[in-house]
Design an enzyme around this catalytic site. Structure first.
Site, short mmCIF file in Angstrom:
data_model
loop_
_atom_site.label_atom_id
_atom_site.label_comp_id
_atom_site.label_asym_id
_atom_site.label_seq_id
_atom_site.Cartn_x
_atom_site.Cartn_y
_atom_site.Cartn_z
CD GLU A 165 10.42 38.74 36.49
OE1 GLU A 165 10.60 40.13 36.38
OE2 GLU A 165 11.07 37.87 37.21
CG ASP A 186 12.01 36.74 40.90
OD1 ASP A 186 11.68 37.78 40.35
OD2 ASP A 186 13.14 36.38 41.13
#
Length: 503
Positions: free
Chosen positions: A249, A220
């Site tokens: 990400e 993330d």
């Protein structure tokens, strides 16, 4: 670190990932909906921001549905304990690195879910957050030392300006704000230059791979991390588990911006991140422009052509994860204006372009809504709760159009699952002309041709221009309908995409 014997195979372009927000997919155990002593007391399915009760047992119960759809890999939004006072459902502010949130189940049940996936030939990706933790984490409430977190005289958030990390003219202060500023007020930013912090984070990840038998990680908010630490982390993980895979990400704008974070030092970064792949936002943006924009020199489908033409910058673009939507962006069916032809075009692109396709839960049954202003992209999957008015996990519970969508995804996902040409085959694209875009996936055994008519009217396409790839093939078999067509001249309906196996 010595190499371990874990049998992980990693997640590759042979796979099809299904993204699940555990709190919103299925409630398999109502006894854990409320846990005494936990801080978030807001269990209420009527609010999109409260907990709804979905859990790991619910996902286990729905594995047959996912297997029928053609899914090979699950990616769950984080399942670690999030004992925060509010909005704890999404999982991105963990308060414990070694424990599954009790409202989802426990560590043993998580391991069981992974085992059940493996029994079905499926894999599991764990979602990790290196950049920050929740402000109710014991390490923040009682920090071992001040330098475990980035400290500021008053609350200072990140600028979200990824450009500062590669801008040759950037001010040091701007770089520091980007990486050391907090992502959110209740998400303390971890100081990843602290050796003890590095060790704590990395060891917990190694432990989870060993304990649960994981196959991959999704990282993330990758751009906000300390790049030196993340490169060290990547090396540590691949040293322990050589076949293990992970992708980051990178919600940025521009192909070069995205490539900067990937492995190989390919765009003069003077640094190798070791990051194998990314969530491919550039292809995501290009698909939306292709389906909703007007054809032009750089617009419409030419945006997608250009993004793919820029793949030369990656060490390996086939490790990128393709998607039409996820938990942070508007649902795909709404983005295309609930136009079913555009929806089907997007699904064809997802399963036939290079990379690893990822579908967000419910996209296969036409779940809709927008990320702003009310976050309804995180609604419950209908039928995942006892007493739901409809059960869209079953054919009988879906409308005719929802069944058509489900079967469309199922047909393409399973074709891809059983045909290496759409997994590892080479890609050749032709310059779009007059709103029509044609590309091929091919290997020594098969050739697949994708034809996209982005125009508002029907078109006739003479295929001699594509003889370089068509060769001696005479017939085009529609993979979705099984219809056989003569290949030399194709009749294309307006705003429609076709996927053919050549024979």
């Amino acid at each position: 670190m010595k190499q371990r014997s874990n049998k992980t195979q990693g997640v590759t372009n042979k796979d099809f990932i299904y993204l699940i927000m555990p709190d919103r997919f299925a409630n398999g155990d109502e006894s854990n909906d409320r846990i005494a002593g936990m801080k978030d007391k807001t269990f209420n399915r009527d609010s999109i921001f409260y907990r709804h009760g979905g859990d790991l047992q619910g996902i286990i119960n729905k594995l047959p549905y996912l297997q029928e759809l053609g899914v090979t890999t699950l990616w769950l939004n984080p399942v670690l304990e999030n004992d925060e006072y509010k909005t704890s459902y999404h999982g991105y502010a963990n308060t414990e690195n070694y424990q599954v949130d009790r409202r989802f189940g426990n560590n043993a049940l998580y391991k069981k879910l992974v085992d059940e996936c493996h029994k079905r030939g499926m894999k599991m990706i764990k979602d990790l957050v290196h950049n920050h933790i929740g402000d109710q984490h014991f390490l923040f409430l009682d920090s071992p030392a001040k330098n475990w977190f980035h400290q500021w005289p008053k609350y200072t958030g990140t600028t979200y300006k990824d450009q500062t990390l590669f801008d040759p003219y950037a001010a040091s202060a701007d770089k520091k704000l980007m990486t050391d500023g907090w992502f959110d007020r209740h998400m303390p930013d971890v100081d990843q230059q602290n050796p003890l912090v590095k060790k704590y984070i990395t060891q917990s990840h190694v432990w989870w791979v060993e304990y649960a038998g994981l196959d991959g990680f999704r990282l993330d908010t990758y751009a906000y991390n300390d790049k030196v630490f993340m490169a060290e982390w990547a090396k540590a993980i691949t040293t322990e588990f050589p076949k293990f895979t992970f992708f980051g990400e990178t919600w940025v704008n521009g192909t070069a911006n995205q490539v900067f974070f990937t492995e190989g030092n390919t765009v003069n970064q003077h640094f190798d991140t070791g990051l194998q792949g990314v969530t491919d936002f550039q292809t995501y943006f290009a698909i939306n422009e292709t389906l909703n924009g007007k054809f032009g020199w750089t617009d419409g489908v030419n945006r997608l052509y250009t993004v793919l033409a820029s793949d030369y910058q990656y060490k390996d673009p086939t490790r990128n994860v393709l998607f039409l939507d996820n938990h942070d962006v508007s649902r795909f069916y709404s983005v295309v204006g609930e136009d079913f032809n555009k929806y089907k075009s997007g699904i064809i692109l997802l399963f036939s372009l290079r990379g690893i396709p990822q579908l967000y839960y419910g996209t296969e049954i036409l779940m809709k809504n927008y990320a702003d202003p009310d976050g309804k992209v995180r609604e419950d999957f209908p039928g995942g709760w006892a007493g739901d008015k409809t059960n869209k996990f079953t054919q009988a519970g879906r409308t005719a159009k929802e069944n058509e969508a489900f079967n469309f995804v199922k047909k393409l996902a399973n074709y891809r699952k059983n045909n290496a040409v759409l997994q590892t085959g080479k890609l050749m694209q032709f310059v779009p002309e007059k709103g029509i875009y044609v590309y091929f996936r091919y290997n020594n055994e098969k050739t697949v041709m994708v034809v996209m008519n982005t125009n508002e009217q029907a078109e006739e396409l003479t295929t001699t221009r594509f003889d370089e790839r068509i060769g001696r093939y005479k017939t085009a078999v529609n993979i979705v309908t099984d219809e056989q067509l003569p290949l030399h001249k194709l009749q294309l309906a307006a705003k429609t995409t076709y996927i053919f196996e050549l024979q």
